[in-house]
Scaffold this active site. Structure first.
Site, PDB file in Angstrom:
ATOM      1  N   LYS A  60      47.297  33.856  33.973  1.00 41.30           N
ATOM      2  CA  LYS A  60      46.316  34.194  34.815  1.00 41.30           C
ATOM      3  C   LYS A  60      44.986  33.721  34.119  1.00 41.30           C
ATOM      4  O   LYS A  60      43.907  33.474  34.862  1.00 41.30           O
ATOM      5  CB  LYS A  60      45.921  35.706  35.188  1.00 41.30           C
ATOM      6  CG  LYS A  60      47.312  35.926  36.146  1.00 41.30           C
ATOM      7  CD  LYS A  60      46.854  37.578  36.599  1.00 41.30           C
ATOM      8  CE  LYS A  60      48.037  37.720  37.695  1.00 41.30           C
ATOM      9  NZ  LYS A  60      47.794  39.333  38.479  1.00 41.30           N
ATOM     10  N   ASP A 116      43.291  39.746  43.632  1.00 45.92           N
ATOM     11  CA  ASP A 116      43.832  41.488  43.494  1.00 45.92           C
ATOM     12  C   ASP A 116      43.012  42.100  43.893  1.00 45.92           C
ATOM     13  O   ASP A 116      43.381  43.212  44.449  1.00 45.92           O
ATOM     14  CB  ASP A 116      43.602  41.419  41.832  1.00 45.92           C
ATOM     15  CG  ASP A 116      44.864  40.752  41.023  1.00 45.92           C
ATOM     16  OD1 ASP A 116      45.941  40.519  41.540  1.00 45.92           O
ATOM     17  OD2 ASP A 116      44.745  40.555  39.663  1.00 45.92           O
TER      18      ASP A 116
END
Length: 280
Positions: free
Chosen positions: A67, A103
Site C-alpha cells: 500500500k 478505506d
C-alpha cells in the site's frame, strides 16, 4: 481477451476480493473477470510496468505489504490517499496510473447507516483503538465526517503523533490515551468503539478492552474479518450491543473499486446474497 482487474499482495491466497467482484460481474452480466495475483515486494515494480501497457487491464486493488510501496510507481495520487499515506486502488487513466484509497468510504458506509445524526449541534464520540495504517484511514474518515474522536494507541505518544498527523494544529481536539488506560474512557457518552488493529485476528491476541461501561445503544465496530466473529464482537453481542464486522467494510471498499474498474456501480441490492456467499 476480456477486461480484467485483480488484487495484488503477499500473501494473497486469503483474499475475498475475487468472490465479491466476480459475484457483481455475474449479476450485471459484464464480460470481465477479477482475479488475485501474488506479487512479492521485489516484483512490484515489474508488475506495475507490465500492466501499464496491457489494454485489457482495468486496474488493481493493492493489499499488504504494497500500500505504501506502490506510491512511487504510479503517476497521480488522490489527495486523500496522499494524506493517509497509502494506496489500495490503482487504475489506468489516459496512459497514466492513478492511485486512491477506498478505506475511508468503505469504513464509513456501514457506520453512517447506523449511527444517529448529532442532536443540538453535539457530535457523536467515537473511541478508536489503533495507530497503524488502517487506523490512519479510520481516523481521517471520522475526523473529516465531523465525529469527536478518542484515539487509543499502544502508547499515548503514538496516539498523539497520529492525532497531529490527522488534525495538525487542531490535534488537541482529538483525545489520546494509551491502551492500558482505555477502559476508563468508555462510558455512555461513547457512541461507538472501533478496533482498527489486528488484535483479535486469527493468530493474534484478543483486544484487551472491556465494554461493560458502554451505553445500550453503542456500536462496536471491528475491521478484522478473519475470524468474522472476533472476541470483541462476541463480547458486544453478549451485552446486546449493535455490531459491525469487517466484512461490511470489505464490501464497502470493494464497491468503490468496482465502479472505477468497470464503469458502473455494483448491485448492492444483492448484498445479502453476497454475504451468504462470503460466509459459505
Amino acid at each position: 481477451m476480456n477486461p480484467y482487474a485483480e488484487v495484488i499482495g503477499d500473501p494473497i491466497a486469503q483474499s475475498k476480493s475475487p468472490l465479491i467482484h466476480n459475484f457483481w460481474l455475474d449479476r450485471l452480466g459484464i464480460a470481465a473477470v477479477y482475479r488475485k495475483q501474488l506479487v512479492h515486494p521485489d516484483g512490484l515494480a515489474g508488475y506495475i510496468a507490465s500492466r501499464r501497457d496491457d489494454p485489457a487491464w482495468r486496474g488493481c486493488n493493492v493489499t499488504m505489504p504494497h500500500k505504501t510501496l506502490v506510491i512511487p510507481l504510479i503517476d497521480d495520487l488522490d489527495p486523500l490517499a496522499a494524506a493517509i499515506g497509502a494506496v489500495n486502488i490503482v487504475v489506468p487513466r489516459d496512459g497514466r496510473l492513478f492511485g486512491c484509497n477506498s478505506d475511508v468510504p468503505g469504513f464509513l458506509e456501514p457506520l453512517q447507516a447506523r449511527i444517529a445524526a448529532p442532536a443540538g449541534g453535539s457530535r457523536s464520540r467515537i473511541l478508536v483503538v489503533g495507530t497503524g495504517g488502517a487506523a490512519r484511514a479510520v481516523v481521517h474518515a471520522l475526523w473529516d465526517a465531523g465525529f469527536t474522536i478518542i484515539l487509543v494507541g499502544r502508547t499515548a505518544t503514538r496516539a498523539a503523533a497520529l492525532a497531529a498527523e490527522v488534525a495538525g494544529a487542531d490535534a488537541a481536539a482529538i483525545g489520546t490515551a494509551a491502551l492500558p488506560d482505555s477502559d476508563a474512557l468508555l462510558d455512555e457518552s461513547v457512541a461507538a468503539v472501533v478496533n482498527a488493529t489486528s488484535l483479535g485476528m486469527t493468530g493474534q491476541s484478543p483486544l484487551p478492552l472491556s465494554l461493560d461501561r458502554l451505553g445500550p445503544d453503542a456500536i462496536v465496530y471491528d475491521i478484522v474479518y478473519s475470524p468474522l466473529e472476533t472476541p470483541l464482537l462476541a463480547a458486544a453481542r453478549r451485552r446486546g450491543l449493535r455490531v459491525i464486522d469487517g466484512l461490511e467494510m470489505l464490501v464497502g471498499q470493494a464497491a468503490m473499486g468496482f465502479r472505477l474498474f468497470y464503469g458502473q456501480p455494483p448491485p448492492r441490492a444483492d448484498d445479502a446474497a453476497l454475504r451468504a456467499l462470503l460466509l459459505a
